[in-house]
Every structure is written in C-alpha cells, then in structure tokens.
Design a protein around this motif. Structure first.
Motif, PDB file in Angstrom:
ATOM      1  N   ASN A  90       0.847  -1.190   0.000  1.00  9.08           N
ATOM      2  CA  ASN A  90       0.000   0.000   0.000  1.00  9.08           C
ATOM      3  C   ASN A  90       0.879   1.235   0.000  1.00  9.08           C
ATOM      4  O   ASN A  90       1.872   1.304   0.726  1.00  9.08           O
ATOM      5  N   LEU A  91       0.495   2.196  -0.815  1.00  2.00           N
ATOM      6  CA  LEU A  91       1.165   3.479  -0.859  1.00  2.00           C
ATOM      7  C   LEU A  91       0.177   4.496  -0.306  1.00  2.00           C
ATOM      8  O   LEU A  91      -0.896   4.690  -0.875  1.00  2.00           O
TER       9      LEU A  91
ATOM     10  N   SER B  34      -3.259   0.811  -3.730  1.00  2.00           N
ATOM     11  CA  SER B  34      -2.832  -0.578  -3.526  1.00  2.00           C
ATOM     12  C   SER B  34      -1.996  -1.022  -4.707  1.00  2.00           C
ATOM     13  O   SER B  34      -2.224  -0.604  -5.840  1.00  2.00           O
ATOM     14  N   MET B  35      -1.024  -1.862  -4.417  1.00  2.00           N
ATOM     15  CA  MET B  35      -0.152  -2.388  -5.455  1.00  2.00           C
ATOM     16  C   MET B  35      -0.021  -3.889  -5.265  1.00  2.00           C
ATOM     17  O   MET B  35       0.117  -4.368  -4.146  1.00  2.00           O
TER      18      MET B  35
ATOM     19  N   VAL C  52       4.015   6.939   2.183  1.00  3.08           N
ATOM     20  CA  VAL C  52       4.455   5.812   3.003  1.00  3.08           C
ATOM     21  C   VAL C  52       4.162   4.507   2.273  1.00  3.08           C
ATOM     22  O   VAL C  52       3.024   4.260   1.866  1.00  3.08           O
ATOM     23  N   LEU C  53       5.184   3.699   2.109  1.00  3.04           N
ATOM     24  CA  LEU C  53       5.037   2.365   1.517  1.00  3.04           C
ATOM     25  C   LEU C  53       4.939   1.370   2.657  1.00  3.04           C
ATOM     26  O   LEU C  53       5.799   1.332   3.538  1.00  3.04           O
ATOM     27  N   SER C  54       3.861   0.573   2.654  1.00  3.72           N
ATOM     28  CA  SER C  54       3.669  -0.365   3.756  1.00  3.72           C
ATOM     29  C   SER C  54       3.092  -1.681   3.251  1.00  3.72           C
ATOM     30  O   SER C  54       2.552  -1.765   2.151  1.00  3.72           O
ATOM     31  N   THR C  55       3.233  -2.691   4.085  1.00  2.00           N
ATOM     32  CA  THR C  55       2.628  -3.987   3.832  1.00  2.00           C
ATOM     33  C   THR C  55       2.281  -4.613   5.171  1.00  2.00           C
ATOM     34  O   THR C  55       3.007  -4.436   6.157  1.00  2.00           O
ATOM     35  N   ASN C  56       1.172  -5.301   5.223  1.00  2.00           N
ATOM     36  CA  ASN C  56       0.742  -5.950   6.468  1.00  2.00           C
ATOM     37  C   ASN C  56       0.816  -5.002   7.663  1.00  2.00           C
ATOM     38  O   ASN C  56       1.292  -5.375   8.730  1.00  2.00           O
TER      39      ASN C  56
END
Length: 93
Positions: A38-39, A53-54, A76-80
């Motif tokens: 997610n960005l 979403s990516m 902000v680049l995030s995951t989980n």
C-alpha cells in the motif's frame, strides 16, 4: 544503514503533472513475507488523502495524482500494517 533510502523512488519529484511514477527496489518485492503493498499519501497536517494498492510483485506503477492539490506530502510504503519506507513528495502545478 537506513533501509528507507533506496526502497522506492517517486518521480517526477517535485511533481507538476497529473501522474506520478513509483519504482520499488526489486529486493523489497522479492521478500517472501510481504503481502500486497500500500502506498499512502499524507498531507502536510498528517491527514491521509490517498491510498494506492499495489500487487505484491509490482516494481513500477503510474499513480494518478490529479485530485491532489499543490503541497508537500509524505508518501508511506507499507505492507501488512508495517511501514517499509517513507518519502516526501512535492506537488507544484
């Protein structure tokens, strides 16, 4: 060693067009523990104004920013729910 330095690049920055390109380092994408990415775009007062979403294996993507007004954003680049990296973005049209 700051892991956020080379995790992703946004260009053009400053942005003046209707679209932004993100390039994510392949070594980040290949990390098996990652889910979808997610960005998140936060404006200068910290309000979340856009989420993109990516797919997990995406290394480059064009992101429409035509609805975002001029200003300075934190992307902000995030995951989980885990932040991988953050970067400043300036939009000037």
């Amino acid at each position: 060693n700051n892991p956020t330095n080379n995790v992703f690049k946004l260009y053009p920055n400053p942005a003046s067009s209707q679209e932004l390109t993100i390039h994510i380092d392949a070594s980040v994408i290949n990390d098996a523990v990652l889910g979808n990415l997610n960005l998140s775009f936060y404006n200068s007062v910290g309000k979340l104004v856009k989420v993109q979403s990516m797919a997990k294996n995406t290394t480059q993507m064009a992101i429409p920013i035509n609805h975002l007004p001029n200003g300075i954003y934190t992307v902000v680049l995030s995951t989980n729910n885990q932040t991988l990296a953050a970067q400043k973005l300036t939009i000037i049209r």
